[in-house]
Design a protein around this motif. Structure first.
Motif, PDB file in Angstrom:
ATOM      1  N   ILE A   8      48.566  50.803  38.668  1.00  0.00           N
ATOM      2  CA  ILE A   8      49.725  50.001  38.807  1.00  0.00           C
ATOM      3  C   ILE A   8      50.177  49.902  40.457  1.00  0.00           C
ATOM      4  O   ILE A   8      50.224  50.716  41.094  1.00  0.00           O
ATOM      5  CB  ILE A   8      50.994  50.646  37.958  1.00  0.00           C
ATOM      6  CG1 ILE A   8      50.577  50.994  36.690  1.00  0.00           C
ATOM      7  CG2 ILE A   8      52.191  50.225  38.379  1.00  0.00           C
ATOM      8  CD1 ILE A   8      51.394  51.909  35.798  1.00  0.00           C
ATOM      9  N   ILE A   9      50.606  48.554  40.886  1.00  0.00           N
ATOM     10  CA  ILE A   9      50.952  48.486  41.973  1.00  0.00           C
ATOM     11  C   ILE A   9      52.038  48.387  42.067  1.00  0.00           C
ATOM     12  O   ILE A   9      53.030  47.541  41.411  1.00  0.00           O
ATOM     13  CB  ILE A   9      50.413  46.944  42.572  1.00  0.00           C
ATOM     14  CG1 ILE A   9      48.881  46.841  42.205  1.00  0.00           C
ATOM     15  CG2 ILE A   9      50.524  46.750  43.959  1.00  0.00           C
ATOM     16  CD1 ILE A   9      47.889  47.817  43.131  1.00  0.00           C
ATOM     17  N   GLY A  10      52.823  49.197  42.724  1.00  0.00           N
ATOM     18  CA  GLY A  10      54.522  49.307  42.759  1.00  0.00           C
ATOM     19  C   GLY A  10      55.106  50.412  42.094  1.00  0.00           C
ATOM     20  O   GLY A  10      54.974  50.324  40.837  1.00  0.00           O
ATOM     21  N   LEU A  31      50.156  53.041  43.001  1.00  0.00           N
ATOM     22  CA  LEU A  31      49.954  52.778  44.318  1.00  0.00           C
ATOM     23  C   LEU A  31      51.343  52.177  45.014  1.00  0.00           C
ATOM     24  O   LEU A  31      51.767  50.929  44.360  1.00  0.00           O
ATOM     25  CB  LEU A  31      48.846  51.946  44.834  1.00  0.00           C
ATOM     26  CG  LEU A  31      47.437  52.283  44.491  1.00  0.00           C
ATOM     27  CD1 LEU A  31      46.455  51.191  44.495  1.00  0.00           C
ATOM     28  CD2 LEU A  31      47.116  53.776  45.044  1.00  0.00           C
ATOM     29  N   GLU A  32      51.935  52.754  45.821  1.00  0.00           N
ATOM     30  CA  GLU A  32      53.037  52.379  46.407  1.00  0.00           C
ATOM     31  C   GLU A  32      53.279  52.306  47.757  1.00  0.00           C
ATOM     32  O   GLU A  32      52.950  53.137  48.629  1.00  0.00           O
ATOM     33  CB  GLU A  32      54.253  53.600  45.885  1.00  0.00           C
ATOM     34  CG  GLU A  32      55.631  53.372  46.654  1.00  0.00           C
ATOM     35  CD  GLU A  32      56.342  51.989  46.417  1.00  0.00           C
ATOM     36  OE1 GLU A  32      56.251  51.427  45.247  1.00  0.00           O
ATOM     37  OE2 GLU A  32      56.755  51.386  47.456  1.00  0.00           O
ATOM     38  N   LYS A  33      53.780  51.198  48.478  1.00  0.00           N
ATOM     39  CA  LYS A  33      53.861  51.121  49.744  1.00  0.00           C
ATOM     40  C   LYS A  33      54.595  52.003  50.584  1.00  0.00           C
ATOM     41  O   LYS A  33      54.409  52.443  51.523  1.00  0.00           O
ATOM     42  CB  LYS A  33      54.018  49.517  50.025  1.00  0.00           C
ATOM     43  CG  LYS A  33      54.212  49.099  51.658  1.00  0.00           C
ATOM     44  CD  LYS A  33      54.809  47.899  51.953  1.00  0.00           C
ATOM     45  CE  LYS A  33      54.851  47.791  53.515  1.00  0.00           C
ATOM     46  NZ  LYS A  33      55.941  47.073  53.864  1.00  0.00           N
ATOM     47  N   VAL A  39      63.279  52.276  45.309  1.00  0.00           N
ATOM     48  CA  VAL A  39      64.500  52.380  46.046  1.00  0.00           C
ATOM     49  C   VAL A  39      65.358  51.408  45.672  1.00  0.00           C
ATOM     50  O   VAL A  39      66.718  51.652  45.820  1.00  0.00           O
ATOM     51  CB  VAL A  39      64.036  52.003  47.570  1.00  0.00           C
ATOM     52  CG1 VAL A  39      65.249  52.150  48.355  1.00  0.00           C
ATOM     53  CG2 VAL A  39      63.026  53.118  47.977  1.00  0.00           C
ATOM     54  N   LYS A  40      65.230  50.290  45.153  1.00  0.00           N
ATOM     55  CA  LYS A  40      66.026  49.259  44.733  1.00  0.00           C
ATOM     56  C   LYS A  40      66.849  49.545  43.366  1.00  0.00           C
ATOM     57  O   LYS A  40      67.959  49.410  43.174  1.00  0.00           O
ATOM     58  CB  LYS A  40      65.352  47.967  44.346  1.00  0.00           C
ATOM     59  CG  LYS A  40      64.941  47.198  45.578  1.00  0.00           C
ATOM     60  CD  LYS A  40      64.613  45.609  45.130  1.00  0.00           C
ATOM     61  CE  LYS A  40      63.924  45.083  46.426  1.00  0.00           C
ATOM     62  NZ  LYS A  40      63.176  43.876  46.164  1.00  0.00           N
ATOM     63  N   LEU A  41      65.982  50.331  42.637  1.00  0.00           N
ATOM     64  CA  LEU A  41      66.964  51.242  41.373  1.00  0.00           C
ATOM     65  C   LEU A  41      67.893  51.834  41.712  1.00  0.00           C
ATOM     66  O   LEU A  41      68.817  52.232  41.111  1.00  0.00           O
ATOM     67  CB  LEU A  41      65.736  51.774  40.579  1.00  0.00           C
ATOM     68  CG  LEU A  41      66.329  52.845  39.219  1.00  0.00           C
ATOM     69  CD1 LEU A  41      66.830  51.713  38.365  1.00  0.00           C
ATOM     70  CD2 LEU A  41      65.329  53.589  38.720  1.00  0.00           C
ATOM     71  N   GLY A 331      57.847  42.600  35.763  1.00  0.00           N
ATOM     72  CA  GLY A 331      59.013  42.908  36.536  1.00  0.00           C
ATOM     73  C   GLY A 331      59.371  41.615  37.106  1.00  0.00           C
ATOM     74  O   GLY A 331      59.209  40.617  36.849  1.00  0.00           O
ATOM     75  N   GLU A 332      60.054  41.902  38.418  1.00  0.00           N
ATOM     76  CA  GLU A 332      60.525  40.812  39.356  1.00  0.00           C
ATOM     77  C   GLU A 332      59.622  39.854  39.859  1.00  0.00           C
ATOM     78  O   GLU A 332      59.996  38.972  40.473  1.00  0.00           O
ATOM     79  CB  GLU A 332      61.719  41.554  40.299  1.00  0.00           C
ATOM     80  CG  GLU A 332      62.384  40.460  41.277  1.00  0.00           C
ATOM     81  CD  GLU A 332      63.372  41.315  42.076  1.00  0.00           C
ATOM     82  OE1 GLU A 332      64.112  42.242  41.499  1.00  0.00           O
ATOM     83  OE2 GLU A 332      63.475  40.748  42.962  1.00  0.00           O
ATOM     84  N   CYS A 333      58.144  40.201  39.842  1.00  0.00           N
ATOM     85  CA  CYS A 333      57.268  39.398  40.459  1.00  0.00           C
ATOM     86  C   CYS A 333      57.445  38.083  39.600  1.00  0.00           C
ATOM     87  O   CYS A 333      56.751  37.053  40.258  1.00  0.00           O
ATOM     88  CB  CYS A 333      55.787  39.751  40.197  1.00  0.00           C
ATOM     89  SG  CYS A 333      55.329  41.155  40.448  1.00  0.00           S
ATOM     90  N   GLN A 346      66.998  44.936  32.861  1.00  0.00           N
ATOM     91  CA  GLN A 346      66.430  45.113  31.412  1.00  0.00           C
ATOM     92  C   GLN A 346      65.234  44.087  31.444  1.00  0.00           C
ATOM     93  O   GLN A 346      64.334  44.288  30.663  1.00  0.00           O
ATOM     94  CB  GLN A 346      67.541  44.465  30.514  1.00  0.00           C
ATOM     95  CG  GLN A 346      67.126  44.239  28.961  1.00  0.00           C
ATOM     96  CD  GLN A 346      66.795  45.640  28.311  1.00  0.00           C
ATOM     97  OE1 GLN A 346      67.534  46.550  28.382  1.00  0.00           O
ATOM     98  NE2 GLN A 346      65.583  45.753  27.581  1.00  0.00           N
ATOM     99  N   ARG A 347      64.997  43.053  32.230  1.00  0.00           N
ATOM    100  CA  ARG A 347      63.562  42.080  32.123  1.00  0.00           C
ATOM    101  C   ARG A 347      62.553  43.085  32.639  1.00  0.00           C
ATOM    102  O   ARG A 347      61.553  43.031  32.239  1.00  0.00           O
ATOM    103  CB  ARG A 347      63.707  40.986  32.789  1.00  0.00           C
ATOM    104  CG  ARG A 347      64.128  40.853  34.222  1.00  0.00           C
ATOM    105  CD  ARG A 347      62.988  40.872  35.066  1.00  0.00           C
ATOM    106  NE  ARG A 347      63.293  39.887  36.245  1.00  0.00           N
ATOM    107  CZ  ARG A 347      63.739  40.391  37.484  1.00  0.00           C
ATOM    108  NH1 ARG A 347      64.216  41.860  37.508  1.00  0.00           N
ATOM    109  NH2 ARG A 347      63.984  39.881  38.446  1.00  0.00           N
ATOM    110  N   CYS A 348      62.844  44.109  33.486  1.00  0.00           N
ATOM    111  CA  CYS A 348      61.918  45.036  34.079  1.00  0.00           C
ATOM    112  C   CYS A 348      61.340  46.109  32.962  1.00  0.00           C
ATOM    113  O   CYS A 348      60.167  46.235  32.528  1.00  0.00           O
ATOM    114  CB  CYS A 348      62.341  45.859  34.981  1.00  0.00           C
ATOM    115  SG  CYS A 348      62.768  45.152  36.605  1.00  0.00           S
TER     116      CYS A 348
END
Ligand SMILES: Cc1cc2nc3c(=O)[nH]c(=O)nc-3n(C[C@H](O)[C@H](O)[C@H](O)COP(=O)(O)OP(=O)(O)OC[C@H]3O[C@@H](n4cnc5c(N)ncnc54)[C@H](O)[C@@H]3O)c2cc1C
Length: 360
Positions: A8-10, A31-33, A39-41, A331-333, A346-348
């Protein structure tokens, strides 16, 4: 190189929630950058966590070019399903103004840590400070290149969000990949963000008024809502403005467009300070309407989300790319966005669960 079943990316809300709903026998890696997850959550409702909204009507609400797709996904995982998930975990929530669902006793930090701890108990690790640079599809697996290492996985979930607020690690890798793989997409634009105004509003700076805001392009009404508007000396913000910014899209890029914002202030909001803005001394005004041209939007540095993204027309109902089986986008992509108030988280949750369930 060790083969994973799913990478999973992100480690944002979409990636974490998808990981939680994958079958437990799979070898999953996130994998997280950034050096922190989601952080946005953590920023949601200033740390209180506005996780969803009970008045979501998916077909009408979300901005998308494919409302059938969005409605079908929400048929599979509804707002009530997410509320049931919270109740099962004994996570208390309460409904507040605008049908917003907020955490009751927990802070959103505790909710984020609950997600991470549950994943750790299941043997799912997050590798931090690994920035995805490329995904290379092979005949039966994918090579995943980060700035530090290469990985191999049978399937990939792209949950890398969008480029709003780059200082916390956000990137536009999703659109870089969309371009590489010749997918349909809309360029990202700053959304849920303030407007820069032509009128000098310094005297109202720092105040908040309940008012009707109306956004116009060349005198055509694009959006209207009654809710608080916040003033700084050169720009306006607050829920009405944020939501209106979703309609502005890239319209300001065309110099021929005249974009204006009309503010109707009711009597109860006409304070001494507001009267001094008007240079009035008498307190006899029953309402006041003023219009200012919009000269710009605040940028990605401040945008709560980015509009645009990868179009759902590229996807099967399981969020898998039709042209690259084994690669999923959630998600937001995705080019599925809506206003403040829990709609975006919710869309996530919905995209994460619908996608993860297809692995069972
Ligand atoms: C200040 C603020 C307040 C908000 N409040 C609310 C709210 O109250 N309610 C609501 O519904 N929504 C809210 N939102 C929006 C909501 O937080 C987002 O829509 C949501 O976080 C998107 O989740 P995501 O997992 O798809 O993407 P993200 O949360 O952006 O997560 C993506 C993850 O991928 C990582 N990443 C990015 N690029 C790479 C790369 N190249 N390699 C590896 N990792 C990468 C990022 O570091 C990040 O951790 C808010 C947003 C902000 C900024």
């Amino acid at each position: 190189m060790q083969m994973r079943d799913v990478i999973i990316i992100g480690a944002g809300p979409s990636g974490l929630f998808a990981a939680l709903h994958l079958p437990q026998h799979l070898r999953v890696l996130i994998l997280e950058k950034s050096s922190q997850a989601a952080v946005k959550l953590l920023m949601s409702a200033k740390g209180r966590g506005n996780l969803t909204n009970t008045s979501i009507t998916p077909r009408q609400d979300y901005q998308t070019s494919d409302s059938d797709f969005v409605e079908a996904a929400f048929e599979c995982y509804k707002v009530q399903d997410f509320l049931d998930f919270l109740a099962k975990q004994k996570i208390e929530v309460q409904e507040e103004a605008g049908s917003r669902i907020l955490l009751k006793s927990w802070k959103v930090l505790q909710f984020r840590d609950f997600l991470i701890d549950t994943l750790r108990e299941r043997g799912i690790n997050i590798l931090y400070e690994q920035e995805l640079l490329d995904i290379i599809p092979g005949s039966s697996s994918f090579q995943v290149k980060t700035d530090k290492e290469n990985f191999q996985s049978k399937k990939i979930l792209l949950a890398s969000g969008t480029k709003s607020i780059p200082k916390i690690g956000s990137t536009d890798i999703a659109l870089q990949l969309a371009k590489k793989f010749a997918l349909w997409y809309t360029e990202f634009y700053p959304a849920l963000v303030g407007f820069e105004t032509e009128k000098e509003l310094a005297i109202l700076s720092g105040s908040s008024l309940n008012a009707r805001g109306e956004l116009y392009c060349n005198k055509k009404l694009l959006y209207q809502q009654f809710w608080p508007i916040l003033f700084t000396h050169r720009w306006i913000s607050g829920p009405v403005v944020f939501n209106a910014s979703l309609y502005l899209k890239n319209l300001l890029k065309n110099p021929n467009n005249q974009i204006s914002f009309k503010i109707q202030v009711g009597q109860e909001e006409i304070t001494k300070r507001f009267l001094s803005y008007l240079w009035f001394k008498a307190n006899k005004l029953s309402s006041y309407t003023f219009t200012t041209n919009i000269t710009g939007v605040r940028g990605f540095d401040e945008a709560k989300i980015s509009g645009g993204g990868i179009k759902t027309e590229n996807l099967t109902p399981n969020f898998e790319l039709k042209s690259i089986p084994g690669l999923y986008v959630i998600g937001e992509c995705l080019d599925v966005n809506w206003k403040t108030g829990g709609y975006n988280l919710q869309r996530c949750w919905t995209s994460a669960v619908v996608c993860a369930r297809s692995f069972w």
